[in-house]
Design an enzyme around this catalytic site. Structure first.
Site, short mmCIF file in Angstrom:
data_model
loop_
_atom_site.label_atom_id
_atom_site.label_comp_id
_atom_site.label_asym_id
_atom_site.label_seq_id
_atom_site.Cartn_x
_atom_site.Cartn_y
_atom_site.Cartn_z
N PRO A 102 0.78 -1.25 0.05
CA PRO A 102 0.06 0.00 0.04
C PRO A 102 0.87 1.26 -0.09
CG PRO A 102 -0.13 -1.27 2.17
CD PRO A 102 0.43 -2.06 1.31
N ASP A 131 -11.52 0.72 -24.82
CA ASP A 131 -12.22 0.80 -23.44
C ASP A 131 -12.11 1.96 -22.62
OD1 ASP A 131 -10.32 -2.16 -22.98
OD2 ASP A 131 -9.56 -0.07 -22.58
N ARG A 179 -3.82 -8.07 -20.92
CA ARG A 179 -4.91 -7.73 -21.90
C ARG A 179 -4.41 -6.84 -22.88
NH1 ARG A 179 -7.88 -3.46 -21.26
NH2 ARG A 179 -10.02 -4.40 -22.24
N GLU A 183 2.72 -7.98 8.12
CA GLU A 183 2.94 -6.47 8.59
C GLU A 183 4.00 -6.04 7.29
OE1 GLU A 183 1.08 -4.74 10.90
OE2 GLU A 183 0.40 -6.73 11.07
N1 ADE Z 1 -0.79 -5.37 -0.04
C1 ADE Z 1 -1.68 -4.76 0.90
N2 ADE Z 1 -2.68 -3.83 0.28
C2 ADE Z 1 -2.02 -3.59 -0.77
C3 ADE Z 1 -2.69 -2.61 -1.84
N3 ADE Z 1 -3.56 -1.58 -1.63
N4 ADE Z 1 -1.92 -2.54 -3.22
C4 ADE Z 1 -1.08 -3.41 -3.14
N5 ADE Z 1 -0.56 -4.34 -2.36
C5 ADE Z 1 -1.12 -4.56 -1.41
#
Ligand code: ADE
Length: 247
Positions: free
Chosen positions: A88, A168, A153, A115
């Site tokens: 994230p 698209d 794709r 984590e």
């Molecule tokens: N791992 C945990 N959350 C994630 C996300 N939002 N994007 C990519 N990998 C992740």
């Protein structure tokens, strides 16, 4: 194009590519998707892949040794592979990122769990960090599947018609126009007459204007990055003034 996915759950990845268009692309040799089990590179009887964080705190951290061994083994086969950690904290994935990553012959996607992964992995092996959005998943596997799908794709021969990917939503920066198929009347709802007219120039124009209208109403910020034609600008001006009159 090769996608090598480092994961503790290879079956999750196999399941995601076991059906549909991408399975066909794999069977035809247009792409390869190879899940690599990180646990297979862990030493000892219990093949431990995680441990408690130095400094304390809750949760577990993925140990550096098994991931390093797994990446080394993949790099031995694909020395030019580009290595991406799904996290994230990474840059947010978009259609543009998919197009950019299309130029690599081999992508290695490292799926974190718990984590996160030991920071020394990031420093030593990771070329790029990618997130699929501002939310936290239990692991990188769904993110890896999203990324592989969006890139694969775009490869020639993966989708049936060569034009499908070009038209698209997002590929040219606008949302896609509405689509209809048979029956002509469904539960009292019809199809726009123009689509039945056979007049291809008019249909093209209607589709363009529908794309512009949808984009203005649903995702107006996309219009800022889009090279509009003179005709588009005129149409949007008229549309905006009609909307303003209604409001
Ligand atoms: N791992 C945990 N959350 C994630 C996300 N939002 N994007 C990519 N990998 C992740």
């Amino acid at each position: 194009m090769n996608f090598v996915i480092l994961t503790l759950f290879p079956d999750m990845i196999s399941a995601m590519f076991g059906d549909g268009v991408l399975k066909k692309a794999i069977d035809k040799g247009k792409i390869s998707v190879t899940p690599v089990n990180i646990r297979a590179f862990a030493e000892g009887k219990h093949q431990v892949t995680d441990d408690t964080p130095y400094g304390g705190g809750c949760g577990m951290v993925m140990k550096p040794e098994p991931i390093t061994a797994a990446i080394r083994s993949v790099k031995a086969e694909f020395p030019d592979a580009y290595t991406i950690l799904l996290t994230p904290q990474g840059r947010t994935f978009s259609q543009k990122t998919a197009e950019e990553l299309l130029s690599y012959k081999t992508l290695v996607l490292v799926c974190g769990r718990y984590e996160g992964v030991d920071e020394r992995i990031v420093e030593e092996w990771v070329d790029d960090e990618i997130s699929i959005g501002d939310y936290v998943l239990t692991g990188g596997e769904p993110a890896a599947a999203v990324i592989v799908d969006a890139i694969a794709r775009l490869r020639p021969g993966v989708l049936g018609g060569e034009s499908s990917a070009k038209e698209d939503s997002f590929s040219d920066g606008l949302l896609e126009y509405p689509q209809y198929t048979r029956p002509r009347s469904f539960e009292g709802a019809g199809v726009p007459d123009i689509l039945l007219s056979g007049d291809h120039a008019k249909i093209r124009r209607w589709r363009r204007e529908s794309s512009l209208t949808r984009t203005l109403l649903k995702r107006p910020e996309l219009l800022n990055d889009f090279a509009l034609s003179k005709e588009d600008i005129e149409f949007l001006k008229r549309l905006r003034s009609r909307i303003e009159k209604i409001l």
